[in-house]
Design a protein around this motif. Structure first.
Motif, short mmCIF file in Angstrom:
data_model
loop_
_atom_site.label_atom_id
_atom_site.label_comp_id
_atom_site.label_asym_id
_atom_site.label_seq_id
_atom_site.Cartn_x
_atom_site.Cartn_y
_atom_site.Cartn_z
N TRP A 285 -8.76 -23.36 32.62
CA TRP A 285 -10.18 -23.70 32.49
C TRP A 285 -10.68 -23.49 31.06
CZ3 TRP A 285 -13.26 -26.80 34.76
CH2 TRP A 285 -13.14 -27.07 36.13
N GLU A 286 -10.14 -22.48 30.39
CA GLU A 286 -10.54 -22.26 28.99
C GLU A 286 -10.27 -23.50 28.16
OE1 GLU A 286 -9.29 -17.82 27.79
OE2 GLU A 286 -10.14 -19.05 26.18
N PRO B 208 0.57 -0.75 16.35
CA PRO B 208 -0.52 -1.58 16.91
C PRO B 208 -1.18 -2.46 15.87
CG PRO B 208 -1.17 0.74 16.80
CD PRO B 208 0.30 0.69 16.46
N LEU C 296 -12.70 -26.34 29.20
CA LEU C 296 -14.08 -26.12 28.75
C LEU C 296 -14.20 -26.16 27.23
CD1 LEU C 296 -15.36 -23.28 31.14
CD2 LEU C 296 -15.65 -25.76 31.36
N ARG C 297 -13.22 -25.59 26.53
CA ARG C 297 -13.29 -25.61 25.07
C ARG C 297 -13.26 -27.04 24.52
NH1 ARG C 297 -13.16 -21.03 22.15
NH2 ARG C 297 -12.55 -19.12 23.23
N ASP D 174 -8.81 -2.74 6.33
CA ASP D 174 -7.58 -1.93 6.39
C ASP D 174 -7.15 -1.34 5.06
OD1 ASP D 174 -7.22 -4.78 6.19
OD2 ASP D 174 -5.05 -4.46 6.16
N HIS E 156 -15.48 -14.22 23.74
CA HIS E 156 -14.57 -14.22 22.59
C HIS E 156 -15.17 -14.92 21.37
CE1 HIS E 156 -10.78 -13.36 25.15
NE2 HIS E 156 -11.32 -12.27 24.69
N ASN E 157 -15.79 -16.05 21.61
CA ASN E 157 -16.41 -16.76 20.48
C ASN E 157 -17.39 -15.86 19.76
OD1 ASN E 157 -14.99 -19.07 20.98
ND2 ASN E 157 -16.72 -20.23 21.82
N ILE F 260 -4.77 -1.74 19.85
CA ILE F 260 -4.72 -3.13 19.37
C ILE F 260 -6.13 -3.66 19.15
CG2 ILE F 260 -3.97 -5.47 19.93
CD1 ILE F 260 -1.64 -4.16 21.47
N ALA G 108 -1.90 -6.29 16.51
CA ALA G 108 -3.26 -6.82 16.34
C ALA G 108 -3.25 -8.00 15.37
CB ALA G 108 -4.20 -5.73 15.84
N ALA H 71 -13.72 -18.38 33.08
CA ALA H 71 -13.30 -18.93 31.78
C ALA H 71 -14.51 -19.15 30.87
CB ALA H 71 -12.55 -20.25 31.98
N TRP I 55 -7.51 -2.06 15.96
CA TRP I 55 -6.93 -2.70 14.77
C TRP I 55 -7.47 -4.11 14.58
CZ3 TRP I 55 -5.13 -1.11 10.47
CH2 TRP I 55 -4.45 0.10 10.37
N GLU I 56 -7.72 -4.80 15.68
CA GLU I 56 -8.30 -6.14 15.56
C GLU I 56 -9.60 -6.10 14.78
OE1 GLU I 56 -7.62 -8.42 19.70
OE2 GLU I 56 -8.81 -9.47 18.19
N PHE J 207 -8.09 -21.14 19.00
CA PHE J 207 -9.48 -21.55 19.13
C PHE J 207 -9.86 -22.63 18.13
CE2 PHE J 207 -10.57 -17.14 20.96
CZ PHE J 207 -9.92 -17.48 22.12
N VAL K 249 -15.39 -15.81 29.49
CA VAL K 249 -14.38 -15.36 28.53
C VAL K 249 -14.55 -16.09 27.19
CG1 VAL K 249 -11.90 -15.39 28.00
CG2 VAL K 249 -12.69 -14.67 30.28
N ILE K 250 -14.73 -17.40 27.25
CA ILE K 250 -14.88 -18.20 26.03
C ILE K 250 -16.08 -17.73 25.21
CG2 ILE K 250 -15.51 -20.48 25.13
CD1 ILE K 250 -13.96 -21.70 27.48
N PHE L 213 -15.68 -13.02 17.82
CA PHE L 213 -14.99 -13.42 16.60
C PHE L 213 -15.94 -13.90 15.52
CE2 PHE L 213 -11.01 -14.50 19.28
CZ PHE L 213 -10.80 -13.14 19.45
N PHE M 76 -3.34 5.85 20.91
CA PHE M 76 -1.98 5.71 20.38
C PHE M 76 -1.33 7.08 20.24
CE2 PHE M 76 0.99 5.07 16.74
CZ PHE M 76 1.84 4.17 17.36
N LEU N 205 -8.87 -5.26 11.07
CA LEU N 205 -8.24 -6.37 10.33
C LEU N 205 -9.18 -7.56 10.19
CD1 LEU N 205 -4.57 -6.42 11.70
CD2 LEU N 205 -5.46 -5.31 9.64
N ARG N 206 -9.94 -7.86 11.25
CA ARG N 206 -10.87 -9.00 11.15
C ARG N 206 -11.93 -8.76 10.08
NH1 ARG N 206 -10.60 -13.16 14.65
NH2 ARG N 206 -9.33 -12.87 16.50
N HIS O 167 0.95 -8.20 7.19
CA HIS O 167 0.42 -6.85 7.36
C HIS O 167 1.52 -5.80 7.43
CE1 HIS O 167 -3.43 -8.87 8.15
NE2 HIS O 167 -3.91 -7.78 7.60
N ASP P 81 -14.40 -11.34 36.72
CA ASP P 81 -13.93 -11.48 38.10
C ASP P 81 -14.72 -10.55 39.02
OD1 ASP P 81 -10.87 -12.79 37.68
OD2 ASP P 81 -11.63 -11.59 36.04
N ILE Q 127 -4.63 -11.61 16.48
CA ILE Q 127 -5.73 -12.26 15.76
C ILE Q 127 -5.33 -13.67 15.32
CG2 ILE Q 127 -7.03 -12.26 13.59
CD1 ILE Q 127 -7.00 -9.20 13.71
N ILE R 254 -7.68 -19.23 34.72
CA ILE R 254 -8.69 -18.96 33.70
C ILE R 254 -8.28 -19.59 32.37
CG2 ILE R 254 -9.90 -17.16 32.41
CD1 ILE R 254 -9.61 -15.42 34.96
#
Lengths: 240, 240
Positions: A127-128, A77, A131-132, B136, B88-89, B124, A81, B81, B127-128, A92, B84-85, B92, B147, B131-132, A36, B65, A85, A124
């Motif tokens: 644990w991630e 940024p 758990l994953r 871009d 995020h899953n 960030i 990023a 966790a 941009w994530e 993951f 969070v998992i 994404f 920024f 980009l994902r 990038h 938390d 990513i 955390i």
């Protein structure tokens, strides 16, 4: 009557293939940052990142920001990023157990052993990983040092773990890749110890090698260790 | 000779289907926390989380938390966790463009328009998303307020964007879902404005409705707006 009732495992590079994962994730991150537009060659950036992680630790949250500073690049940024990513995607999708981990755990549970985890690191994040990989059901107790407020090899974390299972030190065995934090630490409170020579830290702190009762190079070998421990009355076995 | 040369887009709920994504991600997070033992029913936990996010903002890093604290539960990193998992899953795998976004952008580029993004939020994280979704390459410039140090609707962020393209305000049009930050902000510096009535914030700040030159409910309608703007000499079009 069995002597050993509880088997404690370290997490990183004992059950979870952490350092291999981290290496792949970091390489993919650098590659995606360059893709990038980050104007630097792969080796320069990757080596700088490794140096940075060595100085600031692997849980430092600004690796990619600091990387740009260290390389005298403008802050961008988009590049950060791109790194984040690729790092997360790898984390993951590439997260793996250490070969034979689940098989060994399953066998231990079938044979009636109690099992626990004693690990350092961010609770955390630890644990991630557990758990994953869906390893959580294998363990009666998980002790994470940053949650308990004390790090391996401090005796307190091992004593807390023994207390959770209500067993004496000689009824427990600790399996881990780190000679200082896992082996020296556990032996210090009176547990039996199995040094699992695996991953990039296996050759660290060799001066603590004498604290290992057993040495294994593959996780399933643990079953043989337990047979020897519980199957005879011999007290001492040489390591190696 | 075209009057409008640059089209600016807001990001969240204009190009990226953010609020729908966030809703699904949060619901999955709560569900996974409960699945891993958090002793509370879904509705109680989910409503508490929404309240918390309203108070602390969506970029606050300790949602799960704080959720435990607010529910008077013991702190348990395993539950955090799990949240969070799942979060995020979902983020994404479920990240989507607003229907027709890429198609519209491609059409604009084919017709020779310059395009930019003017968005608030963590650089960030923004941009994530870009980009994902591999958006871009569609944009000559991306202005992210955190920024630049100034938030929409402050004139400075819009003026910086105009300067980056070296165009006058009347040569640019701003497309966004937020009446206050996008529409009022852009109109204030002299741009044309297209209110994209989409997502959960579309009905907010209705007192700024008069600043919208156009209203669209689907992104591809933007092409008709541009035809009207560039295809005739008429100066004023009513909104609606």
């Amino acid at each position: 009557m069995r002597r050993i009732k509880v088997i404690f495992f370290d997490l990183d590079d004992t059950l979870v293939d952490t350092s291999k994962l981290a290496e792949v994730a970091r390489k993919n991150a650098i590659e995606n940052m360059i893709r990038h537009g980050m104007p630097v060659d792969f080796d320069t950036a990757y080596n700088e990142l490794l140096e940075l992680i060595k100085e600031y630790g692997s849980n430092f949250p600004y690796h990619f920001d600091y990387l740009l500073r260290r390389l005298d690049l403008e802050y961008n940024p988009k590049w950060v990023a791109a790194g984040v990513i690729a790092y997360h995607n790898t984390k993951f999708t590439y997260l793996r157990e250490v070969p034979g981990a689940r098989k060994t755990l399953l066998r231990l549970k079938k044979e009636g052993y109690m099992t626990g985890i004693i690990t350092d690191g961010n609770p955390i994040k630890q644990w991630e990983k557990i758990l994953r990989l869906e390893l959580d059901d294998f363990f009666e107790h998980v002790m994470i040092s940053d949650f308990e407020g004390v790090k391996k090899p401090h005796p307190k974390i091992f004593k807390k773990a023994l207390k959770a299972f209500n067993v004496k030190p000689e009824e427990a065995i600790m399996v881990g890749d780190r000679l200082y934090s896992d082996i020296y630490g556990a032996k210090n409170v009176g547990m039996k110890t199995v040094w699992f020579k695996y991953g990039k830290y296996a050759e660290l702190d060799l001066e603590y090698k004498e604290y290992a009762d057993y040495v294994i190079t593959e996780l399933p070998q643990l079953l043989e260790v337990l047979e020897r421990e519980n199957g005879s009355d011999k007290e001492v076995h040489s390591s190696g």
